[in-house]
Scaffold this active site. Structure first.
Site, PDB file in Angstrom:
ATOM      1  N   ARG A  89       0.813  -1.496   0.335  1.00 18.08           N
ATOM      2  CA  ARG A  89       0.238  -0.268   0.234  1.00 18.08           C
ATOM      3  C   ARG A  89       0.803   1.200   0.259  1.00 18.08           C
ATOM      4  NH1 ARG A  89      -4.422  -2.462   2.518  1.00 18.08           N
ATOM      5  NH2 ARG A  89      -7.094  -0.887   2.256  1.00 18.08           N
ATOM      6  N   ARG A 128     -21.522  -2.802   3.535  1.00 15.29           N
ATOM      7  CA  ARG A 128     -20.566  -3.536   4.085  1.00 15.29           C
ATOM      8  C   ARG A 128     -20.917  -3.010   5.913  1.00 15.29           C
ATOM      9  NH1 ARG A 128     -15.088  -5.240   2.738  1.00 15.29           N
ATOM     10  NH2 ARG A 128     -14.522  -2.782   3.724  1.00 15.29           N
ATOM     11  N   ARG A 134     -17.226  -3.945  11.132  1.00 15.35           N
ATOM     12  CA  ARG A 134     -15.830  -2.780  11.763  1.00 15.35           C
ATOM     13  C   ARG A 134     -15.835  -1.867  11.172  1.00 15.35           C
ATOM     14  NH1 ARG A 134     -12.562  -4.460   5.787  1.00 15.35           N
ATOM     15  NH2 ARG A 134     -11.989  -2.653   6.297  1.00 15.35           N
ATOM     16  N   ARG A 146      -9.920   6.873   4.743  1.00 16.62           N
ATOM     17  CA  ARG A 146      -9.436   6.329   3.728  1.00 16.62           C
ATOM     18  C   ARG A 146      -8.685   6.362   2.672  1.00 16.62           C
ATOM     19  NH1 ARG A 146     -13.149   1.534   6.066  1.00 16.62           N
ATOM     20  NH2 ARG A 146     -12.223  -0.230   4.107  1.00 16.62           N
TER      21      ARG A 146
HETATM   22  P1  B4P Z   1     -13.997  -4.969  -0.636  1.00 14.90           P
HETATM   23  O1  B4P Z   1     -14.044  -4.123  -2.254  1.00 14.90           O
HETATM   24  O2  B4P Z   1     -13.199  -6.090  -0.550  1.00 14.90           O
HETATM   25  O3  B4P Z   1     -13.090  -4.665   0.493  1.00 14.90           O
HETATM   26  P2  B4P Z   1     -11.332  -4.750  -0.100  1.00 14.90           P
HETATM   27  O4  B4P Z   1     -11.510  -3.358  -0.651  1.00 14.90           O
HETATM   28  O5  B4P Z   1     -10.705  -5.836   0.269  1.00 14.90           O
HETATM   29  O6  B4P Z   1     -10.749  -4.233   1.507  1.00 14.90           O
HETATM   30  P3  B4P Z   1     -10.442  -2.625   2.500  1.00 14.90           P
HETATM   31  O7  B4P Z   1      -9.662  -2.129   1.486  1.00 14.90           O
HETATM   32  O8  B4P Z   1     -11.966  -2.198   2.900  1.00 14.90           O
HETATM   33  O9  B4P Z   1     -10.075  -3.842   3.493  1.00 14.90           O
HETATM   34  P4  B4P Z   1      -8.474  -3.781   3.665  1.00 14.90           P
HETATM   35  O10 B4P Z   1      -9.004  -5.372   4.736  1.00 14.90           O
HETATM   36  O11 B4P Z   1      -7.173  -4.047   3.078  1.00 14.90           O
HETATM   37  O12 B4P Z   1     -15.291  -5.374   0.214  1.00 14.90           O
HETATM   38  C1  B4P Z   1     -15.810  -4.086   0.147  1.00 14.90           C
HETATM   39  C2  B4P Z   1     -17.590  -4.150  -0.101  1.00 14.90           C
HETATM   40  O13 B4P Z   1     -17.709  -3.961  -0.856  1.00 14.90           O
HETATM   41  C3  B4P Z   1     -17.614  -5.152   0.718  1.00 14.90           C
HETATM   42  O14 B4P Z   1     -18.975  -5.943   1.117  1.00 14.90           O
HETATM   43  C4  B4P Z   1     -18.399  -6.346  -1.004  1.00 14.90           C
HETATM   44  O15 B4P Z   1     -19.582  -7.413  -0.767  1.00 14.90           O
HETATM   45  C5  B4P Z   1     -18.760  -5.129  -1.151  1.00 14.90           C
HETATM   46  N1  B4P Z   1     -18.314  -5.565  -3.007  1.00 14.90           N
HETATM   47  C6  B4P Z   1     -17.342  -5.918  -3.294  1.00 14.90           C
HETATM   48  N2  B4P Z   1     -16.936  -5.946  -5.404  1.00 14.90           N
HETATM   49  C7  B4P Z   1     -18.420  -5.929  -4.977  1.00 14.90           C
HETATM   50  C8  B4P Z   1     -19.384  -4.959  -6.952  1.00 14.90           C
HETATM   51  N3  B4P Z   1     -18.753  -5.223  -7.449  1.00 14.90           N
HETATM   52  N4  B4P Z   1     -20.630  -4.845  -6.383  1.00 14.90           N
HETATM   53  C9  B4P Z   1     -21.222  -4.662  -5.385  1.00 14.90           C
HETATM   54  N5  B4P Z   1     -20.307  -4.732  -4.421  1.00 14.90           N
HETATM   55  C10 B4P Z   1     -19.336  -5.206  -4.117  1.00 14.90           C
HETATM   56  O16 B4P Z   1      -7.807  -2.870   5.169  1.00 14.90           O
HETATM   57  C11 B4P Z   1      -8.411  -2.394   6.609  1.00 14.90           C
HETATM   58  C12 B4P Z   1      -7.104  -1.628   6.799  1.00 14.90           C
HETATM   59  O17 B4P Z   1      -6.448  -2.120   7.303  1.00 14.90           O
HETATM   60  C13 B4P Z   1      -6.794  -0.490   5.867  1.00 14.90           C
HETATM   61  O18 B4P Z   1      -7.339   0.416   5.950  1.00 14.90           O
HETATM   62  C14 B4P Z   1      -5.505   0.031   7.257  1.00 14.90           C
HETATM   63  O19 B4P Z   1      -5.442   0.615   8.053  1.00 14.90           O
HETATM   64  C15 B4P Z   1      -4.733  -1.791   7.053  1.00 14.90           C
HETATM   65  N6  B4P Z   1      -3.904  -2.404   5.964  1.00 14.90           N
HETATM   66  C16 B4P Z   1      -4.514  -2.926   5.587  1.00 14.90           C
HETATM   67  N7  B4P Z   1      -3.579  -3.677   4.745  1.00 14.90           N
HETATM   68  C17 B4P Z   1      -2.013  -2.657   4.570  1.00 14.90           C
HETATM   69  C18 B4P Z   1      -0.860  -1.958   4.398  1.00 14.90           C
HETATM   70  N8  B4P Z   1      -0.451  -3.004   3.520  1.00 14.90           N
HETATM   71  N9  B4P Z   1      -0.126  -0.911   4.345  1.00 14.90           N
HETATM   72  C19 B4P Z   1      -0.856  -0.100   6.093  1.00 14.90           C
HETATM   73  N10 B4P Z   1      -2.301  -0.650   6.878  1.00 14.90           N
HETATM   74  C20 B4P Z   1      -3.268  -1.731   5.842  1.00 14.90           C
END
Ligand code: B4P
Length: 195
Positions: A89, A128, A134, A146
């Site tokens: 990231r 979500r 969350r 974010r």
């Molecule tokens: P997703 O869209 O799958 O969620 P994500 O991008 O994987 O997750 P996010 O970025 O929030 O979190 P992460 O855990 O990486 O899903 C979102 C929603 O949309 C769901 O309800 C899904 O069903 C829906 N959806 C998906 N596709 C869809 C579609 N086509 N149509 C309709 N609905 C749809 O990170 C969380 C936190 O952890 C970050 O903010 C940060 O603080 C920390 N973090 C994680 N990795 C890090 C890193 N490498 N470095 C620093 N901090 C980090």
């Protein structure tokens, strides 16, 4: 090893599509978001530190996530390939990942960039948040933070991979099944050229 990064802003479908892709392609799924949430749930020292940042919509420090990924790479040395979800990231995370893979005679094959506009990201995350429990999904101002963190620190990571021709943009505005079809087409194309 066939290693892929699922890249994109928060709510773009990384975690959702990673789950679909690992089932189909038998790859190992490494999500730093999931790892951090597991630490938070267990109430570890790391989890407690991460909780404050995550719940404010900020990224956790690079060294924390790089350490977690290093441990997981060691635990999965015989994997067919890895899907990195939510990592790297930042540019330092991308550089560290290259080094970690290089020391294992491996590399990133491709970065799949899920392209979704901000209005749709916010809609998905708030939706979500109604059931995920969350804290970072439940407040529009935290979702804004974010997205800002993404714009400032994560979006430049795309330019890190683009010059080597590894960046592939996937339209991500369709529903989950539609986006999965596009991802499979790209995965099949990439795997065919690797074979
Ligand atoms: P997703 O869209 O799958 O969620 P994500 O991008 O994987 O997750 P996010 O970025 O929030 O979190 P992460 O855990 O990486 O899903 C979102 C929603 O949309 C769901 O309800 C899904 O069903 C829906 N959806 C998906 N596709 C869809 C579609 N086509 N149509 C309709 N609905 C749809 O990170 C969380 C936190 O952890 C970050 O903010 C940060 O603080 C920390 N973090 C994680 N990795 C890090 C890193 N490498 N470095 C620093 N901090 C980090």
């Amino acid at each position: 090893m066939f290693n892929i990064i699922l890249f994109g802003p928060p709510g773009s479908g990384k975690g959702t599509q990673a789950q679909n892709l690992i089932d189909k392609y038998e790859l190992v799924h490494l999500s730093t978001g999931d790892m951090l949430r597991a630490e938070m749930k267990e109430g570890t020292e790391l989890g407690l530190k991460a909780k404050e940042l995550i719940e404010n919509g900020q990224l956790v420090p690079d060294e924390v996530v790089i350490g977690m990924i290093g441990n997981q790479l060691s635990a999965n040395e015989n994997a067919r390939g890895i899907i990195f979800d939510g990592f790297p990231r930042t540019i330092p995370q991308a550089e560290a990942l290259d080094q970690l893979l290089e020391s294992r005679n491996s590399s990133i094959a491709a970065v799949l960039f899920l392209d979704v506009n901000e209005e749709e990201l916010t809609r998905r995350i708030i939706e979500r948040g109604k059931t995920s429990g969350r804290a970072d999904d439940q407040d529009e101002s935290i979702v804004k933070t974010r997205v800002q963190e993404y714009t400032n620190k994560t979006a430049p990571v795309a330019n890190y991979y683009a010059p080597a021709g590894k960046l592939h943009k996937i339209p991500g505005m369709g529903d989950i099944d539609e986006v999965f079809v596009l991802l499979q087409e790209k995965m099949d194309e990439l795997m065919a050229t690797q074979a």
